[in-house]
Write a protein that holds these residues in place. Structure first.
Motif, PDB file in Angstrom:
ATOM      1  N   GLU A  36       0.826  -1.215   0.000  1.00 17.34           N
ATOM      2  CA  GLU A  36       0.000   0.000   0.000  1.00 17.34           C
ATOM      3  C   GLU A  36       0.858   1.261   0.000  1.00 17.34           C
ATOM      4  OE1 GLU A  36      -3.180   2.141  -0.600  1.00 17.34           O
ATOM      5  OE2 GLU A  36      -3.237  -0.048  -0.497  1.00 17.34           O
ATOM      6  N   TYR A  37       1.894   1.280   0.837  1.00 18.99           N
ATOM      7  CA  TYR A  37       2.791   2.436   0.905  1.00 18.99           C
ATOM      8  C   TYR A  37       3.522   2.628  -0.423  1.00 18.99           C
ATOM      9  CZ  TYR A  37       6.465   5.540   2.694  1.00 18.99           C
ATOM     10  OH  TYR A  37       7.329   6.584   2.894  1.00 18.99           O
ATOM     11  N   ALA A  38       3.985   1.539  -1.020  1.00 17.24           N
ATOM     12  CA  ALA A  38       4.680   1.625  -2.304  1.00 17.24           C
ATOM     13  C   ALA A  38       3.747   2.135  -3.397  1.00 17.24           C
ATOM     14  CB  ALA A  38       5.240   0.258  -2.678  1.00 17.24           C
ATOM     15  N   ARG A  39       2.510   1.665  -3.419  1.00 22.42           N
ATOM     16  CA  ARG A  39       1.541   2.155  -4.412  1.00 22.42           C
ATOM     17  C   ARG A  39       1.299   3.653  -4.251  1.00 22.42           C
ATOM     18  NH1 ARG A  39      -1.430  -2.916  -3.428  1.00 22.42           N
ATOM     19  NH2 ARG A  39      -1.204  -4.173  -5.288  1.00 22.42           N
ATOM     20  N   ARG A  40       1.208   4.105  -3.003  1.00 25.62           N
ATOM     21  CA  ARG A  40       0.979   5.526  -2.746  1.00 25.62           C
ATOM     22  C   ARG A  40       2.162   6.366  -3.229  1.00 25.62           C
ATOM     23  NH1 ARG A  40       1.572   7.967   2.487  1.00 25.62           N
ATOM     24  NH2 ARG A  40       1.452   5.855   3.277  1.00 25.62           N
ATOM     25  N   LEU A  41       3.378   5.910  -2.960  1.00 27.92           N
ATOM     26  CA  LEU A  41       4.564   6.631  -3.421  1.00 27.92           C
ATOM     27  C   LEU A  41       4.622   6.698  -4.944  1.00 27.92           C
ATOM     28  CD1 LEU A  41       7.266   5.237  -0.988  1.00 27.92           C
ATOM     29  CD2 LEU A  41       6.345   7.554  -1.031  1.00 27.92           C
ATOM     30  N   ILE A  42       4.303   5.599  -5.603  1.00 30.31           N
ATOM     31  CA  ILE A  42       4.326   5.579  -7.067  1.00 30.31           C
ATOM     32  C   ILE A  42       3.222   6.461  -7.629  1.00 30.31           C
ATOM     33  CG2 ILE A  42       3.996   4.105  -9.091  1.00 30.31           C
ATOM     34  CD1 ILE A  42       5.558   1.945  -7.563  1.00 30.31           C
ATOM     35  N   ALA A  43       2.055   6.471  -6.995  1.00 33.33           N
ATOM     36  CA  ALA A  43       0.963   7.345  -7.445  1.00 33.33           C
ATOM     37  C   ALA A  43       1.361   8.813  -7.318  1.00 33.33           C
ATOM     38  CB  ALA A  43      -0.299   7.063  -6.644  1.00 33.33           C
ATOM     39  N   GLU A  44       2.047   9.160  -6.243  1.00 33.49           N
ATOM     40  CA  GLU A  44       2.520  10.534  -6.085  1.00 33.49           C
ATOM     41  C   GLU A  44       3.537  10.877  -7.164  1.00 33.49           C
ATOM     42  OE1 GLU A  44       3.949  10.877  -2.089  1.00 33.49           O
ATOM     43  OE2 GLU A  44       1.948  10.622  -1.234  1.00 33.49           O
ATOM     44  N   TYR A  45       4.399   9.926  -7.496  1.00 29.83           N
ATOM     45  CA  TYR A  45       5.385  10.140  -8.556  1.00 29.83           C
ATOM     46  C   TYR A  45       4.699  10.361  -9.902  1.00 29.83           C
ATOM     47  CZ  TYR A  45       8.189   8.509 -12.473  1.00 29.83           C
ATOM     48  OH  TYR A  45       8.757   8.372 -13.705  1.00 29.83           O
ATOM     49  N   THR A  46       3.741   9.515 -10.240  1.00 29.53           N
ATOM     50  CA  THR A  46       3.110   9.606 -11.560  1.00 29.53           C
ATOM     51  C   THR A  46       2.201  10.821 -11.699  1.00 29.53           C
ATOM     52  OG1 THR A  46       1.326   8.114 -10.882  1.00 29.53           O
ATOM     53  CG2 THR A  46       3.217   7.125 -11.996  1.00 29.53           C
ATOM     54  N   SER A  47       1.741  11.386 -10.587  1.00 32.81           N
ATOM     55  CA  SER A  47       0.867  12.559 -10.673  1.00 32.81           C
ATOM     56  C   SER A  47       1.613  13.865 -10.452  1.00 32.81           C
ATOM     57  CB  SER A  47      -0.270  12.438  -9.649  1.00 32.81           C
ATOM     58  OG  SER A  47       0.259  12.487  -8.336  1.00 32.81           O
ATOM     59  N   ALA A  48       2.921  13.811 -10.243  1.00 34.51           N
ATOM     60  CA  ALA A  48       3.705  15.015  -9.975  1.00 34.51           C
ATOM     61  C   ALA A  48       3.800  15.898 -11.215  1.00 34.51           C
ATOM     62  CB  ALA A  48       5.094  14.636  -9.497  1.00 34.51           C
ATOM     63  N   LEU A  49       3.824  17.190 -10.971  1.00 36.96           N
ATOM     64  CA  LEU A  49       3.986  18.181 -12.028  1.00 36.96           C
ATOM     65  C   LEU A  49       5.275  18.958 -11.774  1.00 36.96           C
ATOM     66  CD1 LEU A  49       0.347  19.570 -12.133  1.00 36.96           C
ATOM     67  CD2 LEU A  49       1.407  17.989 -13.744  1.00 36.96           C
ATOM     68  N   PRO A  50       5.881  19.512 -12.823  1.00 42.18           N
ATOM     69  CA  PRO A  50       7.086  20.316 -12.608  1.00 42.18           C
ATOM     70  C   PRO A  50       6.773  21.537 -11.748  1.00 42.18           C
ATOM     71  CG  PRO A  50       6.660  19.990 -14.954  1.00 42.18           C
ATOM     72  CD  PRO A  50       5.511  19.412 -14.218  1.00 42.18           C
ATOM     73  N   VAL A  51       7.746  21.962 -10.986  1.00 44.24           N
ATOM     74  CA  VAL A  51       7.590  23.149 -10.145  1.00 44.24           C
ATOM     75  C   VAL A  51       7.844  24.377 -11.013  1.00 44.24           C
ATOM     76  CG1 VAL A  51       8.472  24.373  -8.134  1.00 44.24           C
ATOM     77  CG2 VAL A  51       8.345  21.883  -8.116  1.00 44.24           C
ATOM     78  N   LEU A  52       6.835  25.219 -11.176  1.00 45.06           N
ATOM     79  CA  LEU A  52       6.982  26.423 -11.980  1.00 45.06           C
ATOM     80  C   LEU A  52       7.828  27.438 -11.228  1.00 45.06           C
ATOM     81  CD1 LEU A  52       3.354  26.764 -13.362  1.00 45.06           C
ATOM     82  CD2 LEU A  52       5.347  25.804 -14.489  1.00 45.06           C
TER      83      LEU A  52
END
Length: 86
Positions: A57-73
């Motif tokens: 569950e923790y690994a899935r959450r970390l990967i979901a955060e990675y895949t939904s990340a946007l560049p910092v403007l």
């Protein structure tokens, strides 16, 4: 062990393995050795990341955060022109 993610390519897989390891998650990449058979094997679904059940569950959450990340403007260097002219 649970299969938690299918990376798009080996580069993404290696980056995610490192990210998970930095968070104390021991992940395994299945299918790494099958990439040499591209052309003979289906192109999709060869790679699969697996982790222990108690860390899934923790690994899935970390990967979901990675895949939904946007560049910092606004984090670009001052000499960043914004576009490449060739």
């Amino acid at each position: 062990m649970q299969r938690i993610y299918e990376p798009a390519n080996l580069m993404e897989a290696e980056m995610l393995l490192s990210m998970l390891a930095s968070e104390g998650i021991n992940a395994h990449l299945a299918g790494r050795d099958l990439l040499g058979g591209m052309g003979e094997l289906p192109a999709m679904g060869l790679l699969g990341m697996t982790v222990d059940n108690d860390q899934a569950e923790y690994a899935r959450r970390l990967i979901a955060e990675y895949t939904s990340a946007l560049p910092v403007l606004g984090d670009e260097p001052e000499n960043y022109a914004g576009e490449l002219l060739c």
